[in-house]
Write a protein that holds these residues in place. Structure first.
Motif, mmCIF file in Angstrom:
data_model
loop_
_atom_site.group_PDB
_atom_site.id
_atom_site.type_symbol
_atom_site.label_atom_id
_atom_site.label_comp_id
_atom_site.label_asym_id
_atom_site.label_seq_id
_atom_site.Cartn_x
_atom_site.Cartn_y
_atom_site.Cartn_z
ATOM 1 N N PRO A 1 0.818 -1.225 0.000
ATOM 2 C CA PRO A 1 0.000 0.000 0.000
ATOM 3 C C PRO A 1 0.845 1.265 0.000
ATOM 4 O O PRO A 1 1.980 1.274 0.492
ATOM 5 C CB PRO A 1 -0.814 -0.115 1.293
ATOM 6 N N GLU A 2 0.273 2.323 -0.592
ATOM 7 C CA GLU A 2 0.974 3.614 -0.622
ATOM 8 C C GLU A 2 0.442 4.505 0.502
ATOM 9 O O GLU A 2 -0.701 4.386 0.923
ATOM 10 C CB GLU A 2 0.797 4.283 -1.986
ATOM 11 N N PHE A 3 1.315 5.406 0.958
ATOM 12 C CA PHE A 3 0.948 6.361 2.007
ATOM 13 C C PHE A 3 1.389 7.762 1.579
ATOM 14 O O PHE A 3 2.151 8.436 2.267
ATOM 15 C CB PHE A 3 1.602 5.977 3.335
ATOM 16 N N VAL B 1 5.326 -0.722 3.863
ATOM 17 C CA VAL B 1 4.636 -1.950 4.261
ATOM 18 C C VAL B 1 4.544 -2.893 3.077
ATOM 19 O O VAL B 1 4.093 -2.499 1.992
ATOM 20 C CB VAL B 1 3.224 -1.633 4.798
ATOM 21 N N VAL B 2 4.977 -4.132 3.277
ATOM 22 C CA VAL B 2 4.886 -5.157 2.243
ATOM 23 C C VAL B 2 4.249 -6.400 2.852
ATOM 24 O O VAL B 2 4.793 -6.979 3.796
ATOM 25 C CB VAL B 2 6.267 -5.514 1.660
ATOM 26 N N GLY B 3 3.100 -6.780 2.319
ATOM 27 C CA GLY B 3 2.415 -7.969 2.789
ATOM 28 C C GLY B 3 2.674 -9.141 1.854
ATOM 29 O O GLY B 3 2.455 -9.031 0.646
ATOM 30 N N ILE B 4 3.161 -10.240 2.399
ATOM 31 C CA ILE B 4 3.498 -11.394 1.561
ATOM 32 C C ILE B 4 2.954 -12.678 2.183
ATOM 33 O O ILE B 4 2.773 -12.768 3.399
ATOM 34 C CB ILE B 4 5.024 -11.531 1.354
ATOM 35 N N ALA C 1 -1.360 -6.214 5.658
ATOM 36 C CA ALA C 1 -0.948 -5.029 4.902
ATOM 37 C C ALA C 1 -2.153 -4.318 4.302
ATOM 38 O O ALA C 1 -2.230 -3.083 4.301
ATOM 39 C CB ALA C 1 0.042 -5.422 3.803
ATOM 40 N N GLU C 2 -3.094 -5.096 3.780
ATOM 41 C CA GLU C 2 -4.295 -4.488 3.195
ATOM 42 C C GLU C 2 -5.094 -3.732 4.240
ATOM 43 O O GLU C 2 -5.616 -2.634 3.971
ATOM 44 C CB GLU C 2 -5.150 -5.582 2.538
#
Length: 438
Positions: free
Chosen positions: A150-152, A169-172, A203-204
């Protein structure tokens, strides 16, 4: 690294330009041929400080390209970002994911070799699972992993936010995504940007939770502003002092006409809808949305009260139309509700905004658009500061008094103080501070 970004809108364009500036080779893909032609010619379709220079520099260095051809761009990429729009869906307020899913299908058909597919669009929890299912179903032989990134980015400060972030943040769900995503952000990490890996669903949710919390913070201080006016307190002092508490912090404690823009209204609504689907209602956020909606028209009543309780047949001048300074974004801007309420009350409205008037014409065709603040103020019964552009912070009040029908300033952003306006003979109204008659 070779990066492809599907969607050359605000997020995709800013992200692409910044990644290219770090030395990556970036291709931005968009179906809008007119937009792509414009970008190739250096014509930036949005206003964002420094973005035009960044695009021009990296395009010239052949690190940033624009195309309508997705297949070849995806086939050559190490990482493919989905950065398409997720507007509120008509009828129920859920995020419209049709563009995301369409992009996932097209990416599936084009993948060659191991590829990380990362969603940068703001999407509800579980969207990554569906993106993965779509790609797997369309191309069972594809070697890929799906991540959430996601972008901030704050409009008006997006490049600074991208290059010097509070967090990345990176969700994997597959560890194979960790190394390429770490390498992608390595230039930022060397600048001490904290890279945080979480699960994909986490992350979402982080993106929605962050925006919703900030929206609640804005709404809180706006309600404190109303109480401050009622009891004779100064909300700016209240905000400054509570902001000194490190547990609270000073950001997003500026009272005003309510939040707007492309993120907060859409994201708070989408999060509420998601929570309701899981039977976990979010009462605080539901109230935040309701209070913010009411506040915008309440600001019009503040203007009407300032001119004696009736604006029928009177000219009101509005300074600032965009939802915040340093952008041309009119989405859910407080000015929309304020202008409409004033029109409903019978007012004629003149307006000036440094960047947003072209976009505002489609939303507010009944406004009289002017070339500067002083032209807007001519024969006006009140001058209303709606957006706190820098050029409105040092207005010539001697000149304004000469051209206005009545010397009344309604400062919805509190960029002046009563003591500064009094010497010019102006009646002053603000938000959350005492405003005795002069």
């Amino acid at each position: 690294m070779r990066i492809t970004i599907v969607g050359a809108g605000y997020v995709g364009l800013v992200s692409g330009a910044c990644f290219a500036d770090f030395g990556h080779h970036v291709t931005c893909v968009d179906k809008d041929a007119t937009k792509i032609d414009a970008l190739r010619n250096g014509d930036i379709p949005i206003f964002e400080p420094r973005l035009d220079d960044l695009v021009a520099k990296n395009s010239k260095a052949d690190r940033l390209k624009f195309t309508t051809e997705l297949k070849e761009s995806v086939a050559d990429a190490d990482i493919v970002f989905i950065a398409v729009g997720t507007p509120s869906r008509r009828g129920d307020g859920h995020a419209d994911l049709s563009y995301v899913y369409d992009a996932a299908g097209e990416i599936a058909d084009a993948i060659e070799g191991f590829t990380v597919v990362a969603t940068k669009s703001t999407v509800p929890v579980g969207t990554g699972d569906e993106v993965e299912r779509i790609i797997r179903e369309r191309n069972p032989k594809a070697d890929f992993v799906v991540a959430s990134n996601p972008e901030f980015l704050r409009e008006g400060a997006a490049i600074e936010d991208f290059k010097h972030p509070d967090r990345i943040v990176v969700g994997i769900e597959d560890e194979r995504a960790r190394s390429p995503m770490s390498e992608l952000y390595r230039p930022i990490y060397l600048n001490k940007g904290p890279l945080v890996f979480t699960s994909r669903r986490t992350a979402e949710l982080i993106k929605y939770a962050s925006n919703s919390f900030l929206a609640m913070k804005i709404t809180f201080i706006n309600e404190m502003a109303d109480l401050s006016e009622a009891v004779g307190a100064d909300v700016q002092d209240v905000a400054r002092v509570i902001g000194l508490d490190k547990r609270i912090g000073s950001k997003f404690l500026n009272s005003g006409p309510g939040f707007g823009g492309s993120c907060f209204p859409k994201d708070t609504t989408a999060l509420v809808k998601t929570a309701n689907d899981y039977e976990r209602p979010l009462s605080l956020i539901e109230t935040t949305i309701a209070v913010n909606d009411r506040r915008k028209r309440a600001m019009a009543r503040k203007v009407i009260d300032a001119v004696g309780g009736n604006v029928r047949g009177k000219r009101i001048a509005m300074l600032g139309l965009t939802f915040k300074p340093n952008t041309d974004d009119m989405r859910d801007a407080p000015s929309l509700a304020i202008a409409q309420a004033l029109k409903d009350g019978g007012a004629t409205i003149s307006a000036y905004d440094p960047e947003g008037m072209e976009q505002a014409r489609a939303e507010l065709p009944f406004l009289d658009f002017c070339h500067d603040a002083y032209a807007a103020a001519e024969n006006a019964e009140a001058l209303v500061i709606v957006t706190e552009w820098d050029q409105f912070r040092a207005l010539d009040f001697t000149r304004l008094k000469q051209v206005m029908a009545q010397p009344i300033l309604v400062d919805l952003r509190n960029i002046y103080r009563k003591s500064e306006i009094e010497p010019y003979g102006f009646k002053y109204r603000c938000v959350g501070r005492p405003h005795e008659e002069i």
